[in-house]
Write a protein that holds these residues in place. Structure first.
Motif, PDB file in Angstrom:
ATOM      1  N   THR A  27       0.864  -1.119  -0.018  1.00 21.35           N
ATOM      2  CA  THR A  27      -0.018  -0.153  -0.153  1.00 21.35           C
ATOM      3  C   THR A  27       1.011   1.211  -0.150  1.00 21.35           C
ATOM      4  N   SER A  28       0.550   2.142  -0.985  1.00 26.62           N
ATOM      5  CA  SER A  28       1.322   3.380  -0.884  1.00 26.62           C
ATOM      6  C   SER A  28       0.424   4.661  -0.917  1.00 26.62           C
ATOM      7  N   ILE A  29       0.927   5.584   0.040  1.00 26.00           N
ATOM      8  CA  ILE A  29       0.199   6.971   0.355  1.00 26.00           C
ATOM      9  C   ILE A  29       0.951   8.102  -0.183  1.00 26.00           C
ATOM     10  N   LEU A  30       0.363   8.965  -0.745  1.00 28.44           N
ATOM     11  CA  LEU A  30       1.044  10.248  -1.146  1.00 28.44           C
ATOM     12  C   LEU A  30       0.687  11.179  -0.299  1.00 28.44           C
ATOM     13  N   VAL A  31       1.434  12.015   0.445  1.00 32.14           N
ATOM     14  CA  VAL A  31       1.226  13.206   1.198  1.00 32.14           C
ATOM     15  C   VAL A  31       1.723  14.326   0.208  1.00 32.14           C
ATOM     16  N   LEU A  32       0.655  15.278   0.232  1.00 29.02           N
ATOM     17  CA  LEU A  32       0.622  16.159  -0.708  1.00 29.02           C
ATOM     18  C   LEU A  32       0.512  17.659  -0.046  1.00 29.02           C
ATOM     19  N   ASN A  33       1.481  18.440   0.164  1.00 28.11           N
ATOM     20  CA  ASN A  33       1.493  19.855   0.765  1.00 28.11           C
ATOM     21  C   ASN A  33       1.525  20.819  -0.185  1.00 28.11           C
ATOM     22  N   GLY A  34       0.606  21.926   0.092  1.00 23.99           N
ATOM     23  CA  GLY A  34       0.463  22.901  -0.847  1.00 23.99           C
ATOM     24  C   GLY A  34       1.102  24.354  -0.445  1.00 23.99           C
ATOM     25  N   PRO A  35       0.796  25.479  -0.856  1.00 21.24           N
ATOM     26  CA  PRO A  35       1.340  26.517  -0.527  1.00 21.24           C
ATOM     27  C   PRO A  35       1.618  27.184   0.661  1.00 21.24           C
ATOM     28  N   ASN A  36       2.971  27.384   0.834  1.00 23.89           N
ATOM     29  CA  ASN A  36       3.395  28.223   1.832  1.00 23.89           C
ATOM     30  C   ASN A  36       3.967  27.137   3.026  1.00 23.89           C
ATOM     31  N   ILE A  37       3.589  25.884   2.883  1.00 21.00           N
ATOM     32  CA  ILE A  37       3.784  25.050   3.972  1.00 21.00           C
ATOM     33  C   ILE A  37       5.267  24.657   3.961  1.00 21.00           C
ATOM     34  N   ILE A  42      -4.555   9.243  -0.826  1.00 21.41           N
ATOM     35  CA  ILE A  42      -3.715  10.676  -0.740  1.00 21.41           C
ATOM     36  C   ILE A  42      -4.285  11.670   0.467  1.00 21.41           C
ATOM     37  N   VAL A  43      -3.358  11.982   1.124  1.00 22.29           N
ATOM     38  CA  VAL A  43      -3.325  12.936   2.197  1.00 22.29           C
ATOM     39  C   VAL A  43      -2.875  14.192   2.014  1.00 22.29           C
ATOM     40  N   LEU A  44      -3.967  15.295   1.826  1.00 19.63           N
ATOM     41  CA  LEU A  44      -3.636  16.487   1.287  1.00 19.63           C
ATOM     42  C   LEU A  44      -3.751  17.748   2.094  1.00 19.63           C
ATOM     43  N   ILE A  78      -8.891  15.370  -7.581  1.00 20.34           N
ATOM     44  CA  ILE A  78      -9.087  14.391  -6.637  1.00 20.34           C
ATOM     45  C   ILE A  78     -10.425  13.683  -7.113  1.00 20.34           C
ATOM     46  N   ALA A  79     -11.292  14.239  -7.516  1.00 16.57           N
ATOM     47  CA  ALA A  79     -12.470  13.527  -7.995  1.00 16.57           C
ATOM     48  C   ALA A  79     -11.991  12.654  -9.190  1.00 16.57           C
ATOM     49  N   SER A  80     -11.312  13.218 -10.127  1.00 17.67           N
ATOM     50  CA  SER A  80     -10.958  12.331 -11.497  1.00 17.67           C
ATOM     51  C   SER A  80     -10.173  11.280 -11.137  1.00 17.67           C
ATOM     52  N   VAL A  81      -9.267  11.264 -10.315  1.00 18.53           N
ATOM     53  CA  VAL A  81      -8.339  10.079 -10.010  1.00 18.53           C
ATOM     54  C   VAL A  81      -8.977   8.968  -9.276  1.00 18.53           C
ATOM     55  N   GLU A  82     -10.252   9.211  -8.398  1.00 20.52           N
ATOM     56  CA  GLU A  82     -10.887   8.164  -7.877  1.00 20.52           C
ATOM     57  C   GLU A  82     -10.123   7.489  -6.852  1.00 20.52           C
ATOM     58  N   LEU A  83      -9.250   8.272  -6.228  1.00 17.74           N
ATOM     59  CA  LEU A  83      -8.489   7.609  -5.054  1.00 17.74           C
ATOM     60  C   LEU A  83      -9.239   8.299  -3.666  1.00 17.74           C
ATOM     61  N   PRO A  84      -9.144   7.713  -2.665  1.00 14.54           N
ATOM     62  CA  PRO A  84      -9.645   8.396  -1.454  1.00 14.54           C
ATOM     63  C   PRO A  84      -8.627   9.411  -0.961  1.00 14.54           C
ATOM     64  N   ALA A  85      -9.238  10.461  -0.193  1.00 19.67           N
ATOM     65  CA  ALA A  85      -8.307  11.763   0.089  1.00 19.67           C
ATOM     66  C   ALA A  85      -8.737  12.094   1.209  1.00 19.67           C
ATOM     67  N   ILE A  86      -7.569  12.430   2.286  1.00 18.51           N
ATOM     68  CA  ILE A  86      -8.284  12.901   3.669  1.00 18.51           C
ATOM     69  C   ILE A  86      -7.497  14.385   3.641  1.00 18.51           C
ATOM     70  N   GLU A  87      -8.309  15.291   3.973  1.00 18.42           N
ATOM     71  CA  GLU A  87      -7.930  16.720   3.862  1.00 18.42           C
ATOM     72  C   GLU A  87      -7.330  17.198   5.430  1.00 18.42           C
ATOM     73  N   ILE A  88      -6.275  17.485   5.483  1.00 23.78           N
ATOM     74  CA  ILE A  88      -5.708  17.834   6.868  1.00 23.78           C
ATOM     75  C   ILE A  88      -5.250  19.391   6.852  1.00 23.78           C
ATOM     76  N   HIS A  89      -5.344  19.776   8.103  1.00 26.67           N
ATOM     77  CA  HIS A  89      -4.829  21.186   8.282  1.00 26.67           C
ATOM     78  C   HIS A  89      -3.999  21.272   9.782  1.00 26.67           C
ATOM     79  N   LEU A  90      -3.156  21.948   9.760  1.00 26.13           N
ATOM     80  CA  LEU A  90      -2.483  22.151  11.115  1.00 26.13           C
ATOM     81  C   LEU A  90      -3.370  22.929  12.163  1.00 26.13           C
ATOM     82  N   SER A  91      -3.782  23.978  11.588  1.00 23.58           N
ATOM     83  CA  SER A  91      -4.611  24.820  12.506  1.00 23.58           C
ATOM     84  C   SER A  91      -6.008  24.377  12.499  1.00 23.58           C
TER      85      SER A  91
END
Length: 147
Positions: free
Chosen positions: A2-12, A71-73, A89-102
Motif C-alpha cells: 500500500t502506498s500513500i501520497l502526502v501532498l502539501n500546498g502553498p506556504n507549507i 492521498i493525504v492533502l 481528486i474526484a477525477s483520479v478516484e482515490l480516497p483523500a483525507i484533507e488535513i490542516h495544522l490549525s
C-alpha cells in the motif's frame, strides 16, 4: 504494498518560521520525518511532496492514479479556492483525507469553506503536526492496512 501520497500546498514549506503562533515551530522536514516513521510502523510506502503551484499539485494528484492507494492533502489556502484541485481528486478516484495544522473552523470565515472536503473521505484539523500521523493512520485503516 500500500502506498500513500502526502501532498502539501502553498506556504507549507515555510512551516517553523511562518506564523508560529498559528502553525507552530515544527518544520516541514520534521513533519516528513514523522510521516516516514509512521508509514514504516504501518507498513506502507510513502511519497511526500510540497508545491506552491496549483498546477504542479494537480499533476501530482493525476500521477498518483495507479501508483498510490490514497492521498493525504494539506492544500493550504487552495483548500478554500481551488475547484481545480477538487476536480483532480474526484477525477483520479482515490480516497483523500484533507488535513490542516490549525483549526480552520475557529479562524476567519473564508477558511470555513473547503472545496477539498467535498471529495474527501474525512478531515483532520487543529492538531498541529500530529494531524499528519493521524491522517496516515486513518488512511491506512480506510485501505484495510493492519500493522
Amino acid at each position: 504494498m500500500t502506498s500513500i501520497l502526502v501532498l502539501n500546498g502553498p506556504n507549507i514549506n515555510l512551516l517553523g518560521t511562518r506564523q508560529p503562533e498559528v502553525y507552530g515551530k515544527t518544520t516541514l522536514s520534521q513533519i516528513e520525518t514523522t510521516c516516514r516513521a509512521t508509514a514504516a510502523e504501518l507498513g506502507v510506502e510513502l511519497a511526500f511532496r510540497q508545491s506552491n503551484h496549483e498546477g504542479v499539485m494537480i499533476d501530482e494528484i493525476h500521477a498518483a492514479r495507479g501508483v498510490h492507494d490514497g492521498i493525504v492533502l494539506n492544500a493550504g489556502a487552495y483548500t478554500h479556492t481551488s475547484i481545480a484541485l477538487m476536480d483532480a481528486i474526484a477525477s483520479v478516484e482515490l480516497p483523500a483525507i484533507e488535513i490542516h495544522l490549525s483549526n480552520v473552523h475557529a479562524r476567519e470565515p473564508f477558511r470555513h469553506v473547503s472545496y477539498i472536503s467535498k471529495v474527501s473521505i474525512g478531515i483532520i484539523c487543529g492538531f498541529g503536526p500530529a494531524s499528519y500521523p493521524l491522517a496516515l493512520r486513518a488512511m491506512a485503516g480506510h485501505l484495510g492496512v493492519t500493522a
